[in-house]
Design an enzyme around this catalytic site. Structure first.
Site, PDB file in Angstrom:
ATOM      1  N   HIS A   1      18.721 -26.843  51.144  1.00 35.89           N
ATOM      2  CA  HIS A   1      17.824 -27.634  50.945  1.00 35.89           C
ATOM      3  C   HIS A   1      17.729 -28.974  51.696  1.00 35.89           C
ATOM      4  O   HIS A   1      19.352 -29.647  50.985  1.00 35.89           O
ATOM      5  CB  HIS A   1      16.854 -26.807  50.520  1.00 35.89           C
ATOM      6  CG  HIS A   1      16.544 -25.496  50.306  1.00 35.89           C
ATOM      7  ND1 HIS A   1      17.439 -24.405  49.792  1.00 35.89           N
ATOM      8  CD2 HIS A   1      15.378 -25.557  51.039  1.00 35.89           C
ATOM      9  CE1 HIS A   1      16.942 -23.373  50.087  1.00 35.89           C
ATOM     10  NE2 HIS A   1      15.640 -23.955  50.711  1.00 35.89           N
TER      11      HIS A   1
ATOM     12  N   LYS B   1      14.256 -32.395  47.348  1.00 37.23           N
ATOM     13  CA  LYS B   1      14.096 -30.036  47.465  1.00 37.23           C
ATOM     14  C   LYS B   1      14.534 -30.487  45.773  1.00 37.23           C
ATOM     15  O   LYS B   1      16.339 -30.639  45.228  1.00 37.23           O
ATOM     16  CB  LYS B   1      14.429 -29.130  47.904  1.00 37.23           C
ATOM     17  CG  LYS B   1      14.721 -27.436  47.247  1.00 37.23           C
ATOM     18  CD  LYS B   1      13.958 -27.203  47.897  1.00 37.23           C
ATOM     19  CE  LYS B   1      14.221 -25.343  46.697  1.00 37.23           C
ATOM     20  NZ  LYS B   1      12.958 -25.307  47.173  1.00 37.23           N
TER      21      LYS B   1
END
Length: 233
Positions: free
Chosen positions: A131, A135
């Site tokens: 990600h 994040k």
């Protein structure tokens, strides 16, 4: 359809754009506690709020006859209580760790493959999720859902981050650039490897899935999943 948005960050704004494109009306945007809400003017609520606000947002809707679609993470210690309140008030509820239509098909493919591979002790499973660098939590909720699907098939007892073991599903998390989300499940033996992979090209798929779920749940009572929305047997 008249939609209330609980949480008006990047995801809330993206959901609004897709909902309006599909002919719906956004009648409320709630991004802080204490705002007055006219529940009588709401057909369905979509909740992508903060973890400390989610439970009150969701159950407040239930008590006022408004079904809820929720993708907020970090509040699930209260999930069973929310489910009880939903049923007591005869409202409707869908929670998902990921509303992407493709990811939810991937969840079912993952469980089906895990069932087949459970017959083959030569293969060991592992998972990787990638990600964007913003994040901060790891592993992703999607990776945890995938791991739980594998564990359901009986060969593994738990998942762990960056840790291997005979009955462990190891999850390796990476944070790179602006990657929306890539999840890979791999089965390895001494002679070959087999993998399935889902790659999100952008975050619009998550928002679209939430709107599709909202369209589906209007007029229904009970607790459902994206499997119901997509009619996946």
């Amino acid at each position: 359809m008249k939609i209330a948005l609980f949480g008006y960050g990047k995801m809330g704004k993206m959901i609004e754009g897709i909902a309006v494109e599909r002919g719906h009306e956004i009648v409320a945007r709630i991004d802080q506690a204490g705002l007055s809400i006219d529940y009588s003017n709401i057909d369905v609520a979509i909740d992508f709020s903060m973890p400390d606000a989610a439970f009150e947002n969701i159950t407040g809707c239930f008590r006022n006859g408004v079904p809820v679609i929720s993708g907020t993470t970090g509040w699930l210690q209260h999930y069973e209580e929310a489910v009880r309140i939903c049923r007591d008030t005869r409202s409707g509820f869908i929670y998902a760790s990921n509303f992407s239509l493709g990811v939810n098909i991937f969840f079912e493919l993952n469980k089906y493959l895990a069932g087949m591979m459970s017959q083959l002790e030569e293969y060991k499973v592992e998972m990787e999720e990638i990600h964007h660098t913003q994040k901060l939590d790891a592993p992703s909720g999607t990776a945890i859902t995938l791991a739980e699907g594998i564990i359901e098939q009986g060969n593994y007892k738990e998942w762990k981050l960056d840790e291997e073991g005979k009955e462990i599903v190891p999850i390796y998390s990476k944070r790179e650039g602006t990657v929306p989300g890539t999840h890979t499940v791999t089965y390895k033996s001494s002679v070959d490897s087999l993998e399935i992979k889902h790659t999100a090209h952008n975050r619009e798929g998550f928002a679209l899935g939430a709107v599709v779920a909202a369209e589906w749940i209007v007029g229904k009572t009970g607790v459902y999943s994206m499997k119901d929305v997509l009619n996946l047997k």
